[in-house]
Design a protein around this motif. Structure first.
Motif, mmCIF file in Angstrom:
data_model
loop_
_atom_site.group_PDB
_atom_site.id
_atom_site.type_symbol
_atom_site.label_atom_id
_atom_site.label_comp_id
_atom_site.label_asym_id
_atom_site.label_seq_id
_atom_site.Cartn_x
_atom_site.Cartn_y
_atom_site.Cartn_z
ATOM 1 N N ARG A 135 -5.137 3.134 5.105
ATOM 2 C CA ARG A 135 -4.469 4.244 4.577
ATOM 3 C C ARG A 135 -2.876 4.105 5.027
ATOM 4 O O ARG A 135 -2.714 4.068 6.265
ATOM 5 N N THR A 136 -2.186 4.081 4.178
ATOM 6 C CA THR A 136 -0.727 3.988 4.428
ATOM 7 C C THR A 136 -0.181 5.296 3.747
ATOM 8 O O THR A 136 -0.271 5.786 2.825
ATOM 9 N N ALA A 137 0.966 5.728 4.497
ATOM 10 C CA ALA A 137 1.476 6.992 4.242
ATOM 11 C C ALA A 137 3.192 6.784 4.304
ATOM 12 O O ALA A 137 3.618 5.969 5.316
ATOM 13 N N SER A 157 0.871 3.092 -1.288
ATOM 14 C CA SER A 157 0.536 4.218 -0.642
ATOM 15 C C SER A 157 0.422 5.717 -1.509
ATOM 16 O O SER A 157 1.058 5.619 -2.462
ATOM 17 N N ASN A 158 -0.763 6.482 -1.179
ATOM 18 C CA ASN A 158 -0.919 7.610 -2.086
ATOM 19 C C ASN A 158 -0.470 9.005 -1.335
ATOM 20 O O ASN A 158 -1.039 10.189 -1.596
ATOM 21 N N ILE A 159 -0.085 8.836 -0.101
ATOM 22 C CA ILE A 159 0.322 10.010 0.810
ATOM 23 C C ILE A 159 1.680 10.042 1.072
ATOM 24 O O ILE A 159 2.608 9.269 1.762
ATOM 25 N N VAL A 188 -2.828 7.891 10.039
ATOM 26 C CA VAL A 188 -2.798 6.921 9.230
ATOM 27 C C VAL A 188 -3.197 5.378 9.971
ATOM 28 O O VAL A 188 -2.733 5.439 10.981
ATOM 29 N N ASP A 189 -3.281 4.433 8.983
ATOM 30 C CA ASP A 189 -3.173 3.161 9.593
ATOM 31 C C ASP A 189 -1.778 2.759 9.682
ATOM 32 O O ASP A 189 -1.406 1.884 10.619
#
Ligand code: ADP
Length: 160
Positions: A2-4, A82-84, A28-29
């Protein structure tokens, strides 16, 4: 993974930004802090300087990476998988602008969600613009910005 992405001008980075970075990095990661390279604004610090300030100020956060971008934020987010999108909220004054931006970005790419994070109350009352104004008039910004900005803003103010 998970990337933001936490985008902004960061001209200069303040302790409020760093508080948002620290809080978001725990969720997040990987957190990519994305410095906007906006040619139409005339920033105090170049994009390279702003990236360096952020790198120094976030060196203890192992899952934080600093990058710069130009163009559409949603395109940058897709490029880095990323989707954040993280944005900071200081209060109601930020809300209408940030809400509009979030909806615009969703209309451009509906897979990407904007998450709002609020900083600790001690950071809610200042902005990069105020930092520049206080520094310009020789005021004390020691508690508002990281040490690297404290030093470099003094030099900048002498040069202009
Ligand atoms: P921009 O030009 O994109 O608004 P900024 O660097 O001013 O860039 O801000 C980046 C993000 O950080 C924005 O979401 C803004 O609301 C948030 N922010 C700025 N200062 C603070 C603060 N003191 N506390 C919490 N969030 C903040």
């Amino acid at each position: 993974m998970r990337t933001a992405v936490y985008p902004g001008s960061f001209d200069p980075v303040t302790n409020g930004h760093l508080d948002i970075i620290e809080r978001s990095a725990k969720l997040v990661d990987k957190l990519i802090v994305a410095v906007l390279n906006n040619k139409s604004k005339s920033p105090l610090f170049t994009v390279e300087e702003r990236v360096r300030h952020l790198q120094i100020a976030t060196q203890d956060f192992k899952n934080v990476e600093i990058m710069s971008f130009s163009g559409l934020l949603v395109d940058f987010a897709s490029k880095v998988n990323s989707n954040i999108i993280i944005r900071g909220l200081r209060g109601v004054t930020d809300f209408s602008y940030e809400f509009q931006m979030a909806l615009t970005n969703r209309s451009l790419n509906s897979d990407i969600e904007t998450l709002f994070v609020s900083a600790d109350t001690q950071y809610l009352f200042f902005s990069s613009s105020q930092v520049k104004e206080i520094a310009h008039f020789g005021g004390n910004i020691d508690n508002i910005v990281p040490p690297v900005v404290r030093e470099e803003i003094k030099k900048k103010m002498k040069d202009i």
